[in-house]
Scaffold this motif. Sequence first.
Motif, PDB file in Angstrom:
ATOM      1  N   LEU A 154      26.330  34.586  27.871  1.00  0.00           N
ATOM      2  CA  LEU A 154      25.211  33.919  28.512  1.00  0.00           C
ATOM      3  C   LEU A 154      25.034  32.585  27.819  1.00  0.00           C
ATOM      4  O   LEU A 154      24.465  32.510  26.754  1.00  0.00           O
ATOM      5  CB  LEU A 154      23.950  34.765  28.372  1.00  0.00           C
ATOM      6  N   LYS A 155      25.539  31.536  28.451  1.00  0.00           N
ATOM      7  CA  LYS A 155      25.527  30.245  27.762  1.00  0.00           C
ATOM      8  C   LYS A 155      24.176  29.569  27.840  1.00  0.00           C
ATOM      9  O   LYS A 155      23.747  28.911  26.920  1.00  0.00           O
ATOM     10  CB  LYS A 155      26.605  29.327  28.350  1.00  0.00           C
ATOM     11  N   THR A 156      23.515  29.733  28.956  1.00  0.00           N
ATOM     12  CA  THR A 156      22.219  29.071  29.095  1.00  0.00           C
ATOM     13  C   THR A 156      21.115  30.106  28.991  1.00  0.00           C
ATOM     14  O   THR A 156      21.358  31.302  29.039  1.00  0.00           O
ATOM     15  CB  THR A 156      22.121  28.374  30.452  1.00  0.00           C
ATOM     16  N   LYS A 157      19.911  29.621  28.843  1.00  0.00           N
ATOM     17  CA  LYS A 157      18.749  30.499  28.782  1.00  0.00           C
ATOM     18  C   LYS A 157      18.606  31.217  30.124  1.00  0.00           C
ATOM     19  O   LYS A 157      18.593  30.595  31.177  1.00  0.00           O
ATOM     20  CB  LYS A 157      17.514  29.650  28.501  1.00  0.00           C
ATOM     21  N   VAL A 158      18.509  32.550  30.057  1.00  0.00           N
ATOM     22  CA  VAL A 158      18.445  33.324  31.288  1.00  0.00           C
ATOM     23  C   VAL A 158      17.006  33.427  31.753  1.00  0.00           C
ATOM     24  O   VAL A 158      16.112  33.707  30.966  1.00  0.00           O
ATOM     25  CB  VAL A 158      19.026  34.725  31.040  1.00  0.00           C
ATOM     26  N   LYS A 159      16.796  33.174  33.045  1.00  0.00           N
ATOM     27  CA  LYS A 159      15.454  33.312  33.605  1.00  0.00           C
ATOM     28  C   LYS A 159      15.391  34.597  34.414  1.00  0.00           C
ATOM     29  O   LYS A 159      16.260  34.847  35.242  1.00  0.00           O
ATOM     30  CB  LYS A 159      15.142  32.119  34.505  1.00  0.00           C
ATOM     31  N   ILE A 160      14.377  35.402  34.176  1.00  0.00           N
ATOM     32  CA  ILE A 160      14.246  36.663  34.897  1.00  0.00           C
ATOM     33  C   ILE A 160      13.073  36.553  35.856  1.00  0.00           C
ATOM     34  O   ILE A 160      11.964  36.216  35.459  1.00  0.00           O
ATOM     35  CB  ILE A 160      14.019  37.830  33.916  1.00  0.00           C
ATOM     36  N   LYS A 161      13.358  36.816  37.136  1.00  0.00           N
ATOM     37  CA  LYS A 161      12.294  36.685  38.120  1.00  0.00           C
ATOM     38  C   LYS A 161      12.002  37.981  38.851  1.00  0.00           C
ATOM     39  O   LYS A 161      10.949  38.156  39.436  1.00  0.00           O
ATOM     40  CB  LYS A 161      12.666  35.608  39.144  1.00  0.00           C
ATOM     41  N   LEU A 222      15.002  36.071  26.395  1.00  0.00           N
ATOM     42  CA  LEU A 222      15.123  35.608  27.783  1.00  0.00           C
ATOM     43  C   LEU A 222      13.826  34.896  28.180  1.00  0.00           C
ATOM     44  O   LEU A 222      12.853  34.876  27.444  1.00  0.00           O
ATOM     45  CB  LEU A 222      15.344  36.791  28.727  1.00  0.00           C
ATOM     46  N   ASP A 223      13.848  34.373  29.372  1.00  0.00           N
ATOM     47  CA  ASP A 223      12.662  33.723  29.905  1.00  0.00           C
ATOM     48  C   ASP A 223      12.166  34.614  31.042  1.00  0.00           C
ATOM     49  O   ASP A 223      12.589  34.484  32.171  1.00  0.00           O
ATOM     50  CB  ASP A 223      13.065  32.325  30.399  1.00  0.00           C
ATOM     51  N   VAL A 224      11.272  35.545  30.709  1.00  0.00           N
ATOM     52  CA  VAL A 224      10.858  36.540  31.699  1.00  0.00           C
ATOM     53  C   VAL A 224       9.523  36.127  32.287  1.00  0.00           C
ATOM     54  O   VAL A 224       8.608  35.754  31.559  1.00  0.00           O
ATOM     55  CB  VAL A 224      10.721  37.931  31.038  1.00  0.00           C
ATOM     56  N   SER A 225       9.421  36.191  33.618  1.00  0.00           N
ATOM     57  CA  SER A 225       8.158  35.777  34.226  1.00  0.00           C
ATOM     58  C   SER A 225       7.089  36.814  33.905  1.00  0.00           C
ATOM     59  O   SER A 225       7.351  38.005  33.797  1.00  0.00           O
ATOM     60  CB  SER A 225       8.319  35.595  35.729  1.00  0.00           C
ATOM     61  N   ASN A 226       5.854  36.335  33.752  1.00  0.00           N
ATOM     62  CA  ASN A 226       4.788  37.153  33.177  1.00  0.00           C
ATOM     63  C   ASN A 226       4.423  38.387  33.984  1.00  0.00           C
ATOM     64  O   ASN A 226       4.030  39.399  33.412  1.00  0.00           O
ATOM     65  CB  ASN A 226       3.533  36.293  32.993  1.00  0.00           C
ATOM     66  N   ASP A 227       4.550  38.313  35.317  1.00  0.00           N
ATOM     67  CA  ASP A 227       4.127  39.461  36.106  1.00  0.00           C
ATOM     68  C   ASP A 227       5.018  40.682  35.868  1.00  0.00           C
ATOM     69  O   ASP A 227       4.597  41.812  36.081  1.00  0.00           O
ATOM     70  CB  ASP A 227       4.071  39.104  37.594  1.00  0.00           C
ATOM     71  N   LEU A 228       6.254  40.443  35.401  1.00  0.00           N
ATOM     72  CA  LEU A 228       7.130  41.576  35.120  1.00  0.00           C
ATOM     73  C   LEU A 228       6.748  42.264  33.812  1.00  0.00           C
ATOM     74  O   LEU A 228       6.914  43.458  33.649  1.00  0.00           O
ATOM     75  CB  LEU A 228       8.588  41.118  35.025  1.00  0.00           C
TER      76      LEU A 228
END
Lengths: 245, 842
Positions: A154-161, A222-228
């Motif tokens: 994972l080269k870039t910061k992963v965004k979880i939506k 990771l960059d996880v969105s808050n609602d999760l």
Amino acid sequence: MKTKILINSFTSCGGCISSIIELEIFPDIFDSVEFVYFPLIKDAIDIEKCDIALIEGYITRKDQIKDMKLIRRNSKKVISVGTCSIFGGISSMVKEIPLKSVNQIIDLDGFIPGCPAPPELLGNSLMAILNGEEIILPENNLCSECGLRPENGLKTKVKIKKLLPDKPPKKCLLLENVLCLGPITRAGCKAKCIESNMPCEGCMGTVSREFTANIINFLASLDVSNDLLTYEGLFFRFSRPDLPT
Amino acid sequence: MDLYSILAHPIRRKILLLLEKEKLIHFTSLLNLLNLDATGRLTFHLKKLGNLIKKDVKAYRLTEQGHLAIKIMKHSQSILSGEDIESIEIRRPSIIRIGILICLCANEIADVLDIDSIKKFVLKLRNVVSVQIFENLCQEKNLKLIETWYNDNFVNKIVIAACSPRTHARIFEDIFTNFLKKDVWKNIEIANIREQCAWVHIFDPITATENAKILIEAAVNRVILKEEIPLGEKIKTQKSVGIIGGGIAGITLALALARAGLEIHLIEKSPSLGGKVARWNSIHDIEECATCILSEKISEVVREKNIKIYTNTTLESISGSVGNFELVLKTHPRYIDPKKCTGCERCIDICPIEKENEYDFGLNKRKVVFIPFAHCYPYAAAINETDIEKCRACRICENVCKNNAINLDETAKEVRIHVGAKIIAIGSELFKKLSFLKHDPDNDIITSFEFERILSSDGPTKGALIKLSDGNLPESISIIQCVNGTNKCSKYCCILAQKYIREIKKRIPDCEINLFYDINRLPRNSIPLHDPLHRATHFIEGLKIEVKGKKKYIIADNRQYESEMIILNVIMIPNASLVNLRQFLDFYPDDDGFMDKRTLASGIYGCGSVTGPMDYQSTISDASKVAIKVISLLSKEYLIPEPYRLKIDPNRCGLCGVCVSECPYNAITLEGNKIHIDQFQCKGCGMCVPVCSTNAIDLITDTTAQLLKTIEVYSKIHRSTKVIAFCCESCGYAAADAAGLKKIQYTPNVLIVKVSCTGQIDSEFILHSFECGFDAVLIVGCHKNSCKFIDGKSKIGKRVELLKEILPELKNKIQVISISAIEGDKFASIVNESCKKIKKVA
């Protein structure tokens, strides 16, 4: 002389024990094995002396603790099958009852994780126990078995939506913004869920550390969105840490 | 009994070999090592060995005859079966024998702590064989004493109970290197009983002694877990450097490095060297024509034999590692051979196709075949690759060239070069989305760089400061500062405005000049420099430009300023090629999208405005900074890496690649089925350790196992409230030391664990601390944006936040603290406060 086997289940769905019956080796196993206690296929009378005890499920009642200790006393080896018995599993999400997993009450000679335990791992482990060997569990995480693993990590910061993919994934689920717990989950199930377009939920538990510690380390990277994050099943579906109260 | 009949039995041979390896073995451990279950059998063999061994302090050792017997045994391997000799070859001893050195620090420690009770306590610990007390351990006169103590007691691991490892670890290592040799790294552990016990709990000697005991016990447990540190391979360095970008940064660097004797490959994408400086009129401060300075530099570069210039060339791929990279370059066709071309411009005169002149930012037109600018290098005509289809249809120029320099069917060539280091100096771009300010050169609303071209003597107006719309002198000029999309400081537009004001005043003394700073767009942290000589500087809110036919008005704060020419002072934005470069060069962009220098992999450097907005002077000084780094890197014949800071167990690694994104320095790379650590790039912060779910990756000094063990040992202390503080080495731990040095007293209920960076702290450490019975966890790290390892603090911050959210019962028990290395008093007060808080809750 036939090997005497005891199989018992505590609070659980019974899935792991049923998958023993579904094993390919199951019909042939009767030549070398005698089931002294197996409520699923024959009348259960009393817990007798045996060579190997296979147990499943979480401990939720006091009489279960008594049974548990009795099994330990009567058997040479105790192996726990399934995630519930060792990490807590789904039943550990019930907060009202003071709960305990099997390994907190007695010493275990081995365990087979999974919800339910994957048939291949279960079959191999059973054969290993019958031959008097140790159970070999994979020491890798699920990514090592996954067909969608990205070549360069994972080269870039992963965004979880989201928690589920909208369409069949073509690349690593994490890169498609879906939360997949593969990186922190023990290998051994051959990534069956991901093959059927579902992200890994971590039923096999982790290789090292507690599940909760691992998932926090993982999600923080990771960059996880808050609602999760408010979804509790994400953290405690298969395990709850033991904190002093 | 003769020697050969003694040696006839394999067990007796084994005993001798084991004693040679371990020096001193107790009866029980000998029993274990030989896998014997009957004590009688061993006693029998020991008796048979006779005078070859002797019993000394409850343990067996070889006598001189014993050593001789081993020599004979090795000489006559043929008479022995040989198998047992191979199985126990002389390796390092496997029995751990720990010696503890306690320093009294000229009674600073002894005045507070009860050394006798500490000595009694530590002698009972597992694997500890000897305790020695010194007045001043750090003095060199003790060296001899330590060495004899070390050899007499057959110690192989040492715990030093003395002062902070931050101040004295190096000194101790130097002392012990004399007899520990290269094993010094793995065999020493320091318990900080001065700064953390003796000096901070002066009035409570009993608890201070207890704390000291626990600290030493933890150090003993840590040293047991220490393993060998592998050394990396050495790499032969290539004495050459590849510089990507032939602007002012690249040119300055190339000159500096070539004069230091390195071979330089200067790679430029466009047909000429020069970059942006070539387009400027003059340079601020020097007040001299920019092209003059540049052309001088270019001619120096051309004369330098060590520099090879590749124009019209792009970088295709990179392989290898620091010291030896292979760069694959693609030289795009120029269609005109620069060696044959004399620059006669016949082809340019006859060329019928015109296009926008990018050198003048599109202010005028040029022919498709062109010479970039007056002082370019190579001074030869060129055709862009994108225009070649039109030229192939026309082919007029081929007929007029007398030297036959034109070849319209030229194709791209591939070049491979080997370099020891590479430098990226591709510069930046200019902010282009100017429609909100009605940018229109035909109506005299121009950017600062277009204005430079107007001022420049080889520009579209031949150096006359006139309006492009009608060719008249402007009577009023407005300059709008910091033109950008978001609030970012351009770092140079203030001095640029000063330069413009002076230039305009010089040429048109009557011209009215207004300077506008839009407060809404002004960066938060910048202080505008304004020229004290120039009074018409306006700080306004919400600036608008209104165009009514030929007339232009600036509307600001309900006032209207008419101006005949408006200059938009634009900012620099990151180069678009950076995104492509990221595919094969490892670095991260910073918040503004420029290259973050700190994240570059080793052997790769960024220079000039590729790393952020920069003016001419800063670029030059940046170039010399980079040059020093490159010269010091490549001055050695071989690159010998320091001991590895990180280890990877390839069998456990599941190749998930989470660590790759977590590493702030890009030191970890994953290719196919192999994970690789760049040993030069890894700084040992340990941020990759917590995200590895299989524990395949771990630091070599502060391993996860060592830290977990430390937590367990610390939890054994008997206190009503117990607090554990994880302190990062450079800030938190240093602040605790500062409290010690200033003798600021704080509660003894807090115990300190040293971690290399707060980013290394695993959620498991926190959970494990609570499981072990600690009442609170403090995480002491650096202040915002001052982390030694870029962003370790924010990583642990995120972890703690998540932890608090999903386990609300821990909400008040975890605290993340920012502190700097000198704030000892703050450390003491925070620790005291949090202990008080917990007591209240209890």
